[in-house]
Write a protein that holds these residues in place. Structure first.
Motif, PDB file in Angstrom:
ATOM      1  N   THR A 129       0.873  -1.196   0.040  1.00 24.01           N
ATOM      2  CA  THR A 129       0.121   0.083   0.102  1.00 24.01           C
ATOM      3  C   THR A 129       0.908   1.262   0.031  1.00 24.01           C
ATOM      4  OG1 THR A 129      -1.746  -1.266   1.134  1.00 24.01           O
ATOM      5  CG2 THR A 129      -1.875   1.271   0.961  1.00 24.01           C
ATOM      6  N   TYR A 132     -10.513   9.776  -8.643  1.00 19.01           N
ATOM      7  CA  TYR A 132      -9.260   9.983  -7.557  1.00 19.01           C
ATOM      8  C   TYR A 132      -9.749  10.918  -6.597  1.00 19.01           C
ATOM      9  CZ  TYR A 132      -4.848  10.861  -5.419  1.00 19.01           C
ATOM     10  OH  TYR A 132      -3.773  10.979  -4.322  1.00 19.01           O
ATOM     11  N   TYR A 153      -6.993   7.873   3.648  1.00 22.26           N
ATOM     12  CA  TYR A 153      -6.925   7.320   2.458  1.00 22.26           C
ATOM     13  C   TYR A 153      -6.989   8.311   1.285  1.00 22.26           C
ATOM     14  CZ  TYR A 153      -7.082   2.423   4.376  1.00 22.26           C
ATOM     15  OH  TYR A 153      -7.037   1.372   5.209  1.00 22.26           O
ATOM     16  N   ALA A 161      -7.860   7.065  -3.032  1.00 19.23           N
ATOM     17  CA  ALA A 161      -8.314   6.144  -3.399  1.00 19.23           C
ATOM     18  C   ALA A 161      -8.790   6.575  -4.847  1.00 19.23           C
ATOM     19  CB  ALA A 161      -9.758   5.803  -2.570  1.00 19.23           C
ATOM     20  N   THR A 209     -11.104  -1.103  -6.138  1.00 18.44           N
ATOM     21  CA  THR A 209     -10.663   0.154  -5.865  1.00 18.44           C
ATOM     22  C   THR A 209      -9.272  -0.252  -5.251  1.00 18.44           C
ATOM     23  OG1 THR A 209     -13.025   0.932  -5.112  1.00 18.44           O
ATOM     24  CG2 THR A 209     -10.937   1.981  -4.113  1.00 18.44           C
ATOM     25  N   ARG A 234      -6.016   1.891  -3.082  1.00 15.16           N
ATOM     26  CA  ARG A 234      -6.098   3.026  -2.130  1.00 15.16           C
ATOM     27  C   ARG A 234      -4.517   3.046  -1.853  1.00 15.16           C
ATOM     28  NH1 ARG A 234     -10.311   1.495   2.505  1.00 15.16           N
ATOM     29  NH2 ARG A 234      -9.174  -0.258   3.389  1.00 15.16           N
ATOM     30  N   MET A 292     -11.705   6.992   5.102  1.00 11.63           N
ATOM     31  CA  MET A 292     -11.635   6.524   3.614  1.00 11.63           C
ATOM     32  C   MET A 292     -12.864   7.530   2.977  1.00 11.63           C
ATOM     33  SD  MET A 292     -11.253   4.327   1.294  1.00 11.63           S
ATOM     34  CE  MET A 292     -11.680   3.880  -0.325  1.00 11.63           C
TER      35      MET A 292
END
Length: 570
Positions: free
Chosen positions: A208, A234, A281, A283, A299, A301, A316
């Protein structure tokens, strides 16, 4: 009077010297070979540059000369395209396979050399042969010359954000299977941020992307959509983004909470770390303008972590629905150019050539052996076209070599300026008739011949023959003004009243609205052969492309020079 004159002369000399001194030769080597990486719980062999995904970020200043030595140690033919670079009088370095060069064969090398002229901002580079650009890509960042500044407050840090697409398969096999069957290719298994899928995917907790920020500081995010086949929404949770550039063109600052970005496009945004200390986040997931077509609905992220943040779960963002065309259109149509910014070019008011060009999917008759049924609609093969001409790439000589050496038979100069039949282009009932003759466009390698310095206005009109869809159309060698965009069938008398001649955005890639149109205008001031194509890699081999042949100018300084001695041969 003599002393002031002498001082003025010295000032001009120093200015000229400093301008020359600010230009440098920036040199890189690309070692392209297969690489085994682990993603989504399994190992996969990919083709990569210098052992990394994404490949190396190239940083230059406006006026620099970029030299890149490419060593092809992969098992595939290869070219590199410097997406969005004007390539003024350096068309040989543009890179599209069989357009400006023959491919670099496995085991061979080639050196790209070109000057970055009148451009600042974010561009990128990628492979331009088959689907290799799924893993062969990287950022190309152009800063202002030394002593010059951005037309916005200087950020505390600049961060490339490359959005990509991932398959748990060899992407060349995925493409070849689709071409053999005539159907659409298998969809991707994940999206990525800077090569990492993010913690929503299996086995990806440690894959990540993380960006550490300091409260109160501002960050320039250089967002690039390197995905093959999907536009993307985005967002960053709880943060506003200020758009200050697209496709290496400055824009009037535009504040938004969501960015929409099509394959091939870049968007520069300022993000200020002005929220409570914590983790947030970023994403991205697809904007699927035609939800009836299968797409990867996952998705990706990454995490923005404030300095001093605790281990609390990141916030999120709420991403728009996949088919949220109103949000996408609002973003695309609200961007405007920065008229008083560096390298601004006013809209050419006199038009020498007007073109009305339909873009969309179509069909091709099944040519499988033993009369096997193809897997496209109605037992046919998927195809695509512009003005009922489905583009085929030559195989024996590149188009630019044919142009320079005046070789006949490689391409023709008869690309139509309008579709052969006028009909209700965006009527979705048309997509139900797979036997319609309108669906079957002939294959050809046809271009439009343009006089040097002529101005072209092009209406790009989406069609609904198979399905309406948002098409990201990329023009090599030029940026264009986006005069207007809208939905339905373009009507000049009605829609020309919407043209923005004051401060339109300038781009190299335009997302033609789903079931709609866009009007662009550019000046053909760069001799050579320049490809225009849909930047969805699924559509390029189907024929959604054309090209422009721009004549040499009247002087040696406006004439395309001979090809480099080491140009790859077919």
């Amino acid at each position: 009077m003599a002393r002031p004159a002498l001082l003025l002369l010295c000032a001009f000399v120093l200015l000229a010297f400093s301008s020359m001194a600010s230009a440098a030769i920036v040199e890189h080597s690309f070692d392209v070979r297969n690489l085994t990486v682990r993603r989504l719980c399994q190992e996969q062999v990919i083709t990569a540059v210098n052992g990394s995904l994404p490949g190396p970020t190239i940083r230059v200043r406006e006026g620099d000369t970029l030299v890149v030595h490419v060593y092809n140690k992969s098992p595939y033919n290869l070219t590199i395209h410097w997406h969005g670079v004007f390539q003024l009088l350096s068309a040989w370095a543009d890179g599209p396979d069989m357009v400006t060069q023959c491919p670099i064969r496995p085991g061979n090398k080639y050196t790209y050399r070109f000057k970055i002229t009148q451009q600042e901002g974010t561009l990128w580079w990628h492979a331009h042969v088959s689907w290799l650009r799924a893993t062969v890509y990287g950022a190309l960042i152009i800063r202002p010359r030394a002593g010059s500044s951005y037309p916005f407050p200087k950020p505390d840090k600049e961060v490339p954000i490359l959005l990509g697409e991932w398959w748990n398969a060899n992407v060349i096999d995925v493409e070849n299977e689709a071409l053999a069957s005539g159907a659409g290719p298998n969809i991707s298994d994940a999206y990525t941020i800077n090569g990492k899928p993010g913690d929503l995917y299996p086995c990806s907790q440690d894959q990540t992307y993380k960006l550490e920020v300091e409260k109160g500081k501002t960050y320039l995010l250089r967002i690039i959509n390197a995905a093959l086949n999907n536009q993307l929404f985005y967002k960053v949770a709880n943060h506003k983004l200020t758009v200050v550039g697209v496709d290496a063109e400055y824009t009037k600052p535009y504040v938004t909470d969501v960015v929409v970005i099509a394959p091939g496009q870049t968007t520069d945004v300022l993000l200020t770390a002005d929220q409570p200390v914590g983790s947030y986040y970023m994403a991205a997931h697809p904007y699927a303008s035609q939800p009836s077509i299968q797409f990867d609905n996952t998705t990706t992220r990454g995490i923005i972590v404030y300095e001093g943040a605790t281990s609390a779960a990141p916030v999120m963002p709420v991403l728009p629905p996949f088919s949220d065309t109103p949000t996408a259109h609002k973003f695309y149509s609200n961007l405007t150019g920065l008229v008083d910014g560096p390298n601004w070019v006013p809209v050419p008011r006199h038009v020498d050539k007007r073109m009305f060009v339909t873009v969309g999917l179509g069909l091709d008759r099944c040519r499988s052996r033993n009369n096997a049924t193809c897997q496209g609609p109605g037992g046919n093969r998927f195809s695509a076209s512009m003005n009922n001409a489905s583009f085929e790439f030559p195989t024996r000589l590149s188009m630019l070599q044919a142009f320079f050496f005046n070789v006949n038979g490689v391409y023709t100069r008869n690309f139509p300026v309008k579709p052969p039949v006028k009909f209700d282009f965006t009527n979705t009932s048309l997509s139900n008739d797979t036997n319609s003759p309108l669906n079957f466009a002939p294959k050809s390698t046809s271009v439009t011949k343009l006089k040097f310095n002529s101005t072209v206005e092009m209406v790009l009109q989406n069609t609904a023959l198979i399905a309406i869809e948002n098409h990201p159309m990329h023009l090599h060698g030029f940026n264009f003004h986006v005069l207007a965009q809208g939905f339905g069938n373009f009507d000049y008398k009605r829609d020309s009243k919407k043209f923005n001649f004051v401060n339109p955005q300038r781009r190299n890639t335009i997302a033609v609205p789903v079931g709609g149109w866009a009007v662009i205008r550019f000046q053909a001031n760069n001799p050579g052969i320049w490809l225009m194509h849909c930047h969805l890699d699924v559509h390029l081999p189907w024929g959604l492309a054309t090209a422009f042949e721009v004549e040499n100018g009247p002087t040696p300084s406006s004439t395309l020079p001979p090809p480099p001695h080491d140009l790859p041969q077919c």
